[in-house]
Motif scaffolding. Structure first.
Motif, mmCIF file in Angstrom:
data_model
loop_
_atom_site.group_PDB
_atom_site.id
_atom_site.type_symbol
_atom_site.label_atom_id
_atom_site.label_comp_id
_atom_site.label_asym_id
_atom_site.label_seq_id
_atom_site.Cartn_x
_atom_site.Cartn_y
_atom_site.Cartn_z
ATOM 1 N N PHE A 104 2.558 2.950 1.916
ATOM 2 C CA PHE A 104 2.662 4.356 2.326
ATOM 3 C C PHE A 104 1.328 4.931 2.810
ATOM 4 O O PHE A 104 1.279 6.079 3.229
ATOM 5 C CB PHE A 104 3.219 5.203 1.181
ATOM 6 C CG PHE A 104 4.710 5.086 1.071
ATOM 7 C CD1 PHE A 104 5.535 5.965 1.755
ATOM 8 C CD2 PHE A 104 5.289 4.070 0.325
ATOM 9 C CE1 PHE A 104 6.911 5.850 1.680
ATOM 10 C CE2 PHE A 104 6.671 3.944 0.251
ATOM 11 C CZ PHE A 104 7.483 4.837 0.926
ATOM 12 N N ASP A 105 0.253 4.140 2.716
ATOM 13 C CA ASP A 105 -1.055 4.636 3.159
ATOM 14 C C ASP A 105 -1.076 4.904 4.650
ATOM 15 O O ASP A 105 -1.824 5.753 5.120
ATOM 16 C CB ASP A 105 -2.154 3.619 2.824
ATOM 17 C CG ASP A 105 -2.583 3.706 1.374
ATOM 18 O OD1 ASP A 105 -2.154 4.655 0.692
ATOM 19 O OD2 ASP A 105 -3.332 2.822 0.925
ATOM 20 N N ASN A 106 -0.320 4.125 5.388
ATOM 21 C CA ASN A 106 -0.306 4.342 6.829
ATOM 22 C C ASN A 106 1.134 4.474 7.320
ATOM 23 O O ASN A 106 1.595 3.720 8.189
ATOM 24 C CB ASN A 106 -1.038 3.212 7.555
ATOM 25 C CG ASN A 106 -1.396 3.635 8.965
ATOM 26 O OD1 ASN A 106 -0.959 4.695 9.428
ATOM 27 N ND2 ASN A 106 -2.158 2.815 9.661
ATOM 28 N N LEU A 107 1.829 5.426 6.751
ATOM 29 C CA LEU A 107 3.237 5.619 7.099
ATOM 30 C C LEU A 107 3.394 6.047 8.553
ATOM 31 O O LEU A 107 4.361 5.660 9.221
ATOM 32 C CB LEU A 107 3.848 6.665 6.159
ATOM 33 C CG LEU A 107 5.343 6.912 6.329
ATOM 34 C CD1 LEU A 107 6.151 5.635 6.104
ATOM 35 C CD2 LEU A 107 5.808 7.998 5.377
ATOM 36 N N THR A 108 2.451 6.832 9.046
ATOM 37 C CA THR A 108 2.521 7.276 10.442
ATOM 38 C C THR A 108 2.655 6.072 11.374
ATOM 39 O O THR A 108 3.499 6.058 12.281
ATOM 40 C CB THR A 108 1.264 8.086 10.801
ATOM 41 O OG1 THR A 108 1.183 9.194 9.904
ATOM 42 C CG2 THR A 108 1.329 8.602 12.232
ATOM 43 N N GLU A 109 1.838 5.061 11.133
ATOM 44 C CA GLU A 109 1.861 3.881 11.997
ATOM 45 C C GLU A 109 3.155 3.078 11.794
ATOM 46 O O GLU A 109 3.699 2.516 12.753
ATOM 47 C CB GLU A 109 0.619 3.023 11.728
ATOM 48 C CG GLU A 109 0.226 2.104 12.854
ATOM 49 C CD GLU A 109 0.084 2.800 14.206
ATOM 50 O OE1 GLU A 109 0.415 2.163 15.218
ATOM 51 O OE2 GLU A 109 -0.333 3.991 14.259
ATOM 52 N N ALA A 110 3.667 3.047 10.561
ATOM 53 C CA ALA A 110 4.946 2.359 10.312
ATOM 54 C C ALA A 110 6.084 3.044 11.079
ATOM 55 O O ALA A 110 6.975 2.375 11.611
ATOM 56 C CB ALA A 110 5.248 2.335 8.814
#
Lengths: 338, 338
Positions: free
Chosen positions: A113-119
């Protein structure tokens, strides 16, 4: 959102932005043994601090937070357990499930969830090596150890759901068994059951320990490896698919279900335990929201609706599927007939 | 917890353990400009993906999650904004406050919760150098830039609360001004007001930019440094203490309030904007729960009750203090008279 709302409010935004603090607070309380200490009769921040080897100030602030969050009661300066906390978070309760934080708040899942934007941009996990579905990922040993207590209750509920007329024999395959609790519980409740558990070798060590502890090891055997690669054997009355299919896309699920269909005896059943949202995909919240865990931690996993599962099982050759709720577990069960 | 609850449920535990995902979801939606894109008329996951340069699959999963979390509406496969989201999360709204995530979910504040267990044990932050109260900590520049929009509404509400008979002159000191919005709003609403803003030099650059933008720079001056060290000057009609006192222990607050008392003109007022929990320390939730942020990010900060603030102001020489709610802001205001 109340339909009577007259003026806009920033409260939901503020609460949601701060929500990560709730996860940290429940984790700290479990690590400190707070609920167990209250269950022993310690009530004030002073006494709880002494019992949990913590500061009184820290304990007072944490206990007030957990009271506001619904986990404790407070009267004058004394804290008490709610019914839920006494049942699930006091280590001396047989239904204790606090260890679940070791998996549910494990670094791997949280990093997802640290880089959810990218996911969201890419449509799948940004974790290395396909995230949680990488072969022999060590998180599944952690899963097996941490989640067994939390799964005891849904395993009992599922086992009751599939109880038929007493069998002289019941051949069961537990795919991606993990802690093994689903298959083990079926074995406990059906004296004629023989269970074959399938998972990675290190995970099966945990399942075998649990089968031993729960007195079914003489009717418990294992198959090591990937469910997509190994030979299942045949003639099973039940094949258990618990929290497994959500990791994969539809085509991968269908190919696995064909293999499950082949392994079942005539009249056999596949039993799927899953987060199954309604057709609107926004209710019930725990099942609907689970989809984001799959987006962030797997390449193509999802929380499928019953209609989608029904279609997958039909394509794999099953005649029909039934849908069941499993209260008070947030999960659902699908029973599919060969 | 409903008083009618008959059987224990693990749902609150499961939701709380998963709560960190809510923070990640709202952050991703803001970073992707999702609410703004819906406000422009994009409704389906397909159209929103194109507008936000994201995958359709990721957008569908994120939008369903945010609908379940209360931020969006859903009808068939089209998403819409709630009143709150349209007001506060669409960049084209004058009340947009999405940038607040850059402070509220900044690495410094989130890291403070990484080892909450140890903070509870020790009774204060485990961050290096005293956490957020370290001199000239760069997070306060980030705070000033990110939080100005979120503070516009409470600044207006506070400004209305202190409005008296029209003044020919009003001398205002804004301590730890940050973005400057409180003092600037008082200047906007009172043409005779002269505002002196106090903060670290890099933070004051942001406050001065905002004063310029909002047309009050000719009545806006600054004092650089720590509120505990610098000379305030004297003869102020108002001293603003907005979200400042919660960082410190009672004795430190009292010593500062004595200095504030000395700087006020006769009949002058100190105006404190804070998270002020009720005497039970568990309501209202946003104010009660704020205490944990201070435990994790400062050595000795807290969310003080009105009784505690009243006592601090009395010890510093103030004659009396009044308590006000500030709806729909989750915060409270205390007005203390010299």
């Amino acid at each position: 959102m109340s339909v009577e709302q007259q003026a806009p409010s920033p409260v939901l935004f503020f609460e949601t932005v701060s929500a990560y603090q709730r996860s940290a607070a429940i984790k700290a309380a479990i690590e400190l043994g707070l609920f167990t200490a209250i269950g022993e009769g310690n009530r004030t921040a002073h006494d709880l601090a002494a019992r949990c080897q913590a500061s009184e100030r820290g304990m007072r602030i944490l206990c007030d937070y957990l009271t506001a969050a619904g986990f404790l009661t407070k009267e004058n300066d004394g804290y008490g357990l709610t019914m839920d906390s006494a049942t699930f978070l006091d280590k001396k309760s047989p239904a204790y499930m606090g260890s679940a934080v070791e998996f549910l708040l494990s670094p791997m899942l949280m990093q997802a969830f640290d880089n959810l934007t990218e996911a969201v941009r890419q449509g799948g996990t940004r974790l290395p090596d396909e995230g949680s579905v990488a072969p022999e990922h060590p998180v599944w040993v952690q899963f097996a150890r941490a989640m067994a207590p939390m799964m005891a209750m849904p395993a009992q509920l599922m086992s009751k759901l599939i109880a038929a007329a007493p069998h002289s024999s019941l051949k069961v395959l537990d795919i991606a068994a993990g802690h093994g609790m689903y298959g083990i519980t079926v074995a406990q409740n059906n004296p004629g059951a023989e269970v074959v558990a399938l998972d990675w070798p290190h995970v099966l060590e945990v399942a075998k320990e649990n089968a031993q502890k729960l007195g079914v090891s003489e009717r418990y055997s294992t198959i090591q490896g990937s469910a997509f690669d190994v030979d299942f054997g045949s003639g099973y009355d039940l094949v258990l698919l618990t929290n497994f299919l959500h990791h994969f896309d539809t085509e991968t699920c269908v190919s696995l279900l064909k293999k499950v269909h082949d392994a079942l005896a005539e009249g056999g059943r596949a039993v799927t335990v899953e987060f199954v949202p309604n057709e609107d995909r926004i209710t019930p919240p725990p099942s609907a929201m689970f989809s984001l865990v799959m987006l962030s931690s797997t390449p193509k996993g999802d929380a499928y609706t019953f209609r989608e599962f029904d279609e997958m099982f039909k394509r794999a050759g099953f005649s029909r599927s039934e849908f069941h709720q499993l209260p008070p577990s947030p999960q659902q069960v699908i029973i599919s007939y060969k």
